[in-house]
Design an enzyme around this catalytic site. Structure first.
Site, PDB file in Angstrom:
ATOM      1  N   LEU A 112       0.873  -1.171   0.000  1.00  0.00           N
ATOM      2  CA  LEU A 112       0.000   0.000   0.000  1.00  0.00           C
ATOM      3  C   LEU A 112       0.909   1.219   0.000  1.00  0.00           C
ATOM      4  O   LEU A 112       1.929   1.237   0.690  1.00  0.00           O
ATOM      5  CB  LEU A 112      -0.898   0.015   1.247  1.00  0.00           C
ATOM      6  CG  LEU A 112      -1.945  -1.102   1.359  1.00  0.00           C
ATOM      7  CD1 LEU A 112      -2.672  -1.012   2.695  1.00  0.00           C
ATOM      8  CD2 LEU A 112      -2.935  -1.067   0.208  1.00  0.00           C
ATOM      9  N   ASP A 113       0.535   2.248  -0.755  1.00  0.00           N
ATOM     10  CA  ASP A 113       1.427   3.397  -0.810  1.00  0.00           C
ATOM     11  C   ASP A 113       1.348   4.223   0.473  1.00  0.00           C
ATOM     12  O   ASP A 113       0.529   3.984   1.361  1.00  0.00           O
ATOM     13  CB  ASP A 113       1.167   4.245  -2.067  1.00  0.00           C
ATOM     14  CG  ASP A 113      -0.196   4.919  -2.074  1.00  0.00           C
ATOM     15  OD1 ASP A 113      -0.634   5.388  -1.012  1.00  0.00           O
ATOM     16  OD2 ASP A 113      -0.823   4.996  -3.157  1.00  0.00           O
ATOM     17  N   PHE A 114       2.223   5.213   0.559  1.00  0.00           N
ATOM     18  CA  PHE A 114       2.420   6.005   1.766  1.00  0.00           C
ATOM     19  C   PHE A 114       1.115   6.607   2.287  1.00  0.00           C
ATOM     20  O   PHE A 114       0.867   6.650   3.502  1.00  0.00           O
ATOM     21  CB  PHE A 114       3.435   7.119   1.457  1.00  0.00           C
ATOM     22  CG  PHE A 114       3.870   7.926   2.642  1.00  0.00           C
ATOM     23  CD1 PHE A 114       4.744   7.401   3.585  1.00  0.00           C
ATOM     24  CD2 PHE A 114       3.419   9.229   2.808  1.00  0.00           C
ATOM     25  CE1 PHE A 114       5.156   8.154   4.678  1.00  0.00           C
ATOM     26  CE2 PHE A 114       3.837   9.992   3.897  1.00  0.00           C
ATOM     27  CZ  PHE A 114       4.705   9.446   4.828  1.00  0.00           C
TER      28      PHE A 114
END
Length: 284
Positions: A112-114
Protein backbone atom coordinates in the site's frame (compact mmCIF):
# COMPACT_ATOMS: atom_id res chain seq x y z
CA UNK A 1 6.70 -50.07 -7.82
CA UNK A 2 5.71 -46.49 -8.65
CA UNK A 3 6.14 -45.39 -5.00
CA UNK A 4 9.64 -46.86 -4.89
CA UNK A 5 10.64 -44.83 -7.96
CA UNK A 6 9.10 -41.54 -6.73
CA UNK A 7 11.75 -39.00 -5.63
CA UNK A 8 12.04 -38.51 -1.89
CA UNK A 9 11.78 -35.16 -0.18
CA UNK A 10 10.97 -31.72 -1.54
CA UNK A 11 12.87 -29.45 -3.86
CA UNK A 12 15.33 -27.36 -1.89
CA UNK A 13 14.16 -24.00 -3.27
CA UNK A 14 10.60 -24.77 -2.17
CA UNK A 15 11.76 -25.61 1.37
CA UNK A 16 13.76 -22.38 1.56
CA UNK A 17 10.86 -20.28 0.27
CA UNK A 18 8.49 -21.85 2.79
CA UNK A 19 10.95 -20.92 5.52
CA UNK A 20 10.37 -17.27 4.61
CA UNK A 21 13.83 -16.59 3.20
CA UNK A 22 12.51 -15.25 -0.10
CA UNK A 23 10.56 -16.24 -3.17
CA UNK A 24 11.26 -19.53 -4.91
CA UNK A 25 12.99 -17.70 -7.74
CA UNK A 26 15.19 -15.79 -5.27
CA UNK A 27 16.09 -19.07 -3.58
CA UNK A 28 17.04 -20.62 -6.92
CA UNK A 29 19.48 -17.75 -7.45
CA UNK A 30 20.84 -18.21 -3.92
CA UNK A 31 21.46 -21.91 -4.58
CA UNK A 32 23.23 -21.12 -7.86
CA UNK A 33 25.37 -18.57 -5.99
CA UNK A 34 26.54 -21.23 -3.55
CA UNK A 35 24.88 -19.70 -0.50
CA UNK A 36 23.11 -22.94 0.48
CA UNK A 37 24.60 -26.17 1.82
CA UNK A 38 23.02 -29.55 2.49
CA UNK A 39 24.77 -31.78 5.01
CA UNK A 40 27.91 -29.67 4.71
CA UNK A 41 28.10 -29.71 0.90
CA UNK A 42 27.27 -26.86 -1.45
CA UNK A 43 23.76 -27.50 -2.74
CA UNK A 44 22.77 -27.91 -6.38
CA UNK A 45 19.69 -26.47 -8.04
CA UNK A 46 16.88 -29.02 -8.12
CA UNK A 47 18.27 -31.01 -5.20
CA UNK A 48 15.69 -32.62 -2.93
CA UNK A 49 15.85 -32.66 0.86
CA UNK A 50 13.99 -34.36 3.70
CA UNK A 51 13.53 -33.44 7.36
CA UNK A 52 16.63 -35.51 8.16
CA UNK A 53 18.92 -33.29 6.08
CA UNK A 54 20.86 -30.39 7.60
CA UNK A 55 20.19 -27.33 5.45
CA UNK A 56 22.11 -24.08 5.97
CA UNK A 57 21.51 -20.71 4.31
CA UNK A 58 24.39 -18.24 4.51
CA UNK A 59 25.86 -20.40 7.27
CA UNK A 60 22.70 -20.46 9.41
CA UNK A 61 20.79 -23.68 9.87
CA UNK A 62 17.13 -23.80 8.90
CA UNK A 63 14.84 -24.53 11.83
CA UNK A 64 13.21 -27.94 12.04
CA UNK A 65 9.79 -28.26 10.44
CA UNK A 66 8.03 -28.32 13.81
CA UNK A 67 9.64 -24.95 14.69
CA UNK A 68 8.93 -23.38 11.33
CA UNK A 69 5.15 -23.36 11.04
CA UNK A 70 3.49 -21.03 8.55
CA UNK A 71 2.39 -17.79 10.18
CA UNK A 72 0.23 -14.94 8.86
CA UNK A 73 -0.20 -11.46 10.33
CA UNK A 74 -3.08 -9.11 9.51
CA UNK A 75 -2.00 -5.47 9.93
CA UNK A 76 -4.18 -2.36 9.83
CA UNK A 77 -1.75 0.06 8.19
CA UNK A 78 -1.98 3.76 9.03
CA UNK A 79 -1.34 6.57 6.57
CA UNK A 80 2.29 7.70 6.78
CA UNK A 81 4.08 4.33 6.74
CA UNK A 82 5.95 2.90 3.76
CA UNK A 83 6.02 -0.75 2.71
CA UNK A 84 9.82 -0.99 2.37
CA UNK A 85 12.04 -2.56 5.01
CA UNK A 86 14.28 0.52 5.14
CA UNK A 87 13.72 4.11 4.07
CA UNK A 88 16.62 6.48 3.23
CA UNK A 89 14.44 9.38 4.41
CA UNK A 90 13.94 7.78 7.81
CA UNK A 91 10.17 7.47 7.53
CA UNK A 92 8.43 4.75 9.58
CA UNK A 93 7.88 1.43 7.80
CA UNK A 94 5.18 -1.17 8.23
CA UNK A 95 7.83 -3.64 9.43
CA UNK A 96 8.56 -1.50 12.50
CA UNK A 97 5.27 -2.58 14.08
CA UNK A 98 5.46 -6.34 13.42
CA UNK A 99 6.52 -8.99 15.96
CA UNK A 100 10.04 -10.40 15.83
CA UNK A 101 10.60 -13.72 14.05
CA UNK A 102 13.16 -16.15 15.47
CA UNK A 103 13.92 -17.37 11.95
CA UNK A 104 13.00 -16.28 8.43
CA UNK A 105 11.37 -12.93 7.73
CA UNK A 106 7.98 -11.33 7.25
CA UNK A 107 6.98 -11.06 3.59
CA UNK A 108 4.41 -8.46 2.60
CA UNK A 109 1.49 -9.69 0.48
CA UNK A 110 1.31 -6.75 -1.90
CA UNK A 111 1.90 -3.15 -0.91
CA UNK A 112 0.00 0.00 0.00
CA UNK A 113 1.43 3.40 -0.81
CA UNK A 114 2.42 6.01 1.77
CA UNK A 115 -0.98 7.75 1.76
CA UNK A 116 -3.12 4.59 1.70
CA UNK A 117 -4.29 2.86 4.87
CA UNK A 118 -5.94 -0.45 5.65
CA UNK A 119 -5.45 -4.18 5.32
CA UNK A 120 -1.99 -5.63 4.79
CA UNK A 121 -1.13 -9.32 5.12
CA UNK A 122 2.32 -10.60 6.08
CA UNK A 123 3.53 -14.19 6.14
CA UNK A 124 6.77 -16.05 6.76
CA UNK A 125 5.97 -18.35 3.82
CA UNK A 126 7.37 -17.21 0.49
CA UNK A 127 5.24 -19.79 -1.31
CA UNK A 128 1.98 -18.55 0.22
CA UNK A 129 2.90 -14.89 -0.38
CA UNK A 130 3.66 -15.54 -4.06
CA UNK A 131 0.42 -17.46 -4.55
CA UNK A 132 -1.65 -14.70 -2.93
CA UNK A 133 -0.06 -12.05 -5.17
CA UNK A 134 0.12 -13.94 -8.47
CA UNK A 135 -2.43 -12.78 -11.09
CA UNK A 136 -3.37 -16.41 -11.83
CA UNK A 137 -4.90 -16.70 -8.33
CA UNK A 138 -7.52 -14.06 -9.32
CA UNK A 139 -7.97 -12.61 -5.83
CA UNK A 140 -10.02 -9.44 -5.49
CA UNK A 141 -9.04 -6.46 -3.37
CA UNK A 142 -11.72 -4.11 -2.04
CA UNK A 143 -11.11 -0.46 -1.18
CA UNK A 144 -13.11 2.31 0.46
CA UNK A 145 -12.38 5.57 -1.34
CA UNK A 146 -13.49 9.18 -0.88
CA UNK A 147 -13.79 11.05 -4.15
CA UNK A 148 -13.75 14.81 -4.64
CA UNK A 149 -15.57 15.68 -7.83
CA UNK A 150 -18.70 14.76 -9.73
CA UNK A 151 -19.21 11.01 -10.28
CA UNK A 152 -22.04 9.99 -12.61
CA UNK A 153 -23.28 6.68 -14.00
CA UNK A 154 -21.37 7.14 -17.27
CA UNK A 155 -18.09 7.55 -15.40
CA UNK A 156 -18.74 4.43 -13.31
CA UNK A 157 -19.58 2.48 -16.46
CA UNK A 158 -16.30 3.52 -18.09
CA UNK A 159 -14.38 2.43 -15.00
CA UNK A 160 -16.16 -0.95 -15.04
CA UNK A 161 -15.57 -1.52 -18.76
CA UNK A 162 -11.89 -0.61 -18.64
CA UNK A 163 -9.63 2.42 -18.92
CA UNK A 164 -6.30 2.55 -20.73
CA UNK A 165 -3.54 3.52 -18.26
CA UNK A 166 0.18 3.84 -18.98
CA UNK A 167 0.71 0.17 -18.09
CA UNK A 168 -2.30 -1.23 -19.92
CA UNK A 169 -6.07 -1.49 -19.55
CA UNK A 170 -7.37 -1.58 -15.98
CA UNK A 171 -10.87 -1.66 -14.55
CA UNK A 172 -12.97 -2.08 -11.44
CA UNK A 173 -15.08 -5.22 -11.17
CA UNK A 174 -17.52 -3.51 -8.81
CA UNK A 175 -18.34 0.03 -7.65
CA UNK A 176 -20.87 0.67 -4.86
CA UNK A 177 -21.71 4.13 -3.53
CA UNK A 178 -21.45 4.48 0.26
CA UNK A 179 -22.66 7.90 1.31
CA UNK A 180 -21.35 11.43 1.31
CA UNK A 181 -22.78 14.52 -0.28
CA UNK A 182 -21.97 17.11 -2.90
CA UNK A 183 -18.46 16.76 -4.27
CA UNK A 184 -17.29 14.48 -1.44
CA UNK A 185 -18.69 10.97 -1.82
CA UNK A 186 -17.57 7.54 -0.65
CA UNK A 187 -17.40 4.42 -2.80
CA UNK A 188 -16.44 0.78 -2.32
CA UNK A 189 -14.55 -0.46 -5.38
CA UNK A 190 -12.92 -3.78 -6.26
CA UNK A 191 -9.88 -4.59 -8.41
CA UNK A 192 -8.49 -8.01 -9.33
CA UNK A 193 -4.84 -7.00 -9.69
CA UNK A 194 -2.21 -5.40 -7.50
CA UNK A 195 -0.74 -2.79 -9.83
CA UNK A 196 1.05 0.21 -8.37
CA UNK A 197 -1.47 2.91 -7.31
CA UNK A 198 -4.08 1.28 -9.55
CA UNK A 199 -7.16 2.49 -7.67
CA UNK A 200 -5.95 6.10 -7.53
CA UNK A 201 -4.92 6.12 -11.18
CA UNK A 202 -8.26 4.71 -12.32
CA UNK A 203 -10.27 7.42 -10.57
CA UNK A 204 -7.85 10.19 -11.52
CA UNK A 205 -8.11 9.16 -15.19
CA UNK A 206 -11.69 10.47 -14.97
CA UNK A 207 -10.70 13.92 -13.72
CA UNK A 208 -11.67 13.42 -10.06
CA UNK A 209 -9.45 13.41 -6.97
CA UNK A 210 -8.95 10.64 -4.41
CA UNK A 211 -8.80 12.29 -0.97
CA UNK A 212 -8.94 9.12 1.18
CA UNK A 213 -8.14 5.50 0.34
CA UNK A 214 -8.33 2.44 2.57
CA UNK A 215 -8.10 -1.26 1.70
CA UNK A 216 -10.81 -3.14 3.60
CA UNK A 217 -10.61 -6.63 2.11
CA UNK A 218 -8.12 -9.00 0.47
CA UNK A 219 -9.91 -12.05 -0.96
CA UNK A 220 -11.99 -13.45 1.90
CA UNK A 221 -10.06 -11.56 4.60
CA UNK A 222 -11.58 -8.41 6.12
CA UNK A 223 -10.13 -6.09 8.77
CA UNK A 224 -11.64 -7.23 12.09
CA UNK A 225 -13.48 -4.43 13.87
CA UNK A 226 -11.30 -4.84 16.97
CA UNK A 227 -8.02 -4.27 15.08
CA UNK A 228 -7.52 -0.53 15.19
CA UNK A 229 -5.22 1.48 12.92
CA UNK A 230 -1.60 0.59 13.67
CA UNK A 231 -2.48 -2.76 15.28
CA UNK A 232 -1.95 -6.32 14.05
CA UNK A 233 -3.42 -9.73 14.81
CA UNK A 234 -2.04 -13.18 14.07
CA UNK A 235 -4.20 -15.69 12.22
CA UNK A 236 -5.13 -19.07 13.67
CA UNK A 237 -4.06 -22.27 11.81
CA UNK A 238 -7.62 -22.79 10.52
CA UNK A 239 -7.73 -19.22 9.18
CA UNK A 240 -4.41 -19.82 7.43
CA UNK A 241 -5.83 -22.99 5.84
CA UNK A 242 -8.78 -20.95 4.54
CA UNK A 243 -6.33 -18.41 3.13
CA UNK A 244 -4.43 -21.21 1.36
CA UNK A 245 -7.68 -22.30 -0.30
CA UNK A 246 -8.24 -18.69 -1.44
CA UNK A 247 -4.75 -18.75 -2.96
CA UNK A 248 -5.44 -22.03 -4.78
CA UNK A 249 -3.14 -24.05 -2.53
CA UNK A 250 -3.91 -27.20 -0.57
CA UNK A 251 -4.58 -26.73 3.14
CA UNK A 252 -1.38 -26.97 5.16
CA UNK A 253 -2.92 -29.07 7.92
CA UNK A 254 -0.39 -27.69 10.38
CA UNK A 255 0.20 -29.12 13.82
CA UNK A 256 -1.94 -27.64 16.62
CA UNK A 257 -0.46 -24.69 18.47
CA UNK A 258 1.61 -25.50 21.53
CA UNK A 259 0.37 -24.23 24.88
CA UNK A 260 2.94 -21.41 24.82
CA UNK A 261 1.96 -20.40 21.28
CA UNK A 262 -1.71 -20.46 22.21
CA UNK A 263 -1.07 -18.29 25.28
CA UNK A 264 0.92 -15.79 23.20
CA UNK A 265 -1.91 -15.58 20.67
CA UNK A 266 -4.51 -15.04 23.38
CA UNK A 267 -2.32 -12.44 25.10
CA UNK A 268 -1.93 -10.50 21.87
CA UNK A 269 -5.67 -10.57 21.18
CA UNK A 270 -6.42 -9.29 24.68
CA UNK A 271 -4.20 -6.28 23.95
CA UNK A 272 -6.45 -5.40 21.01
CA UNK A 273 -9.38 -4.94 23.37
CA UNK A 274 -7.59 -2.40 25.56
CA UNK A 275 -8.62 1.22 24.94
CA UNK A 276 -5.97 3.35 23.22
CA UNK A 277 -3.71 5.44 25.44
CA UNK A 278 -4.95 8.98 25.70
CA UNK A 279 -2.77 11.86 26.78
CA UNK A 280 -3.92 13.74 29.83
CA UNK A 281 -4.60 17.40 29.17
CA UNK A 282 -1.71 19.55 30.30
CA UNK A 283 -2.30 21.83 33.25
CA UNK A 284 -2.05 25.53 32.70
Amino acid sequence: MHDEMAPKGEKLQKVLARAGLGSRREMEKAIEAGRVTVNGKVAELGERVTSEDRVEFDGRRLPAAEENRCRVILYNKPVGEICSRHDPEGRPTVYDSLPHLRSGRWISVGRLDFNTSGLLLFTNSGELANKLMHPSSVIDREYLVRIQGQVDDEMKQRLLEGVLLEDGVARFTDIVESGGEGNNRWFYCVVMEGRNREVRRLWESQGVRVSRLKRVRYGSVFIPSNVRVGQWVEMEPKEIDDLCVTAGMPKLGQRPLTQAERQNLQRQRRKLRKPPNRRRPSKG
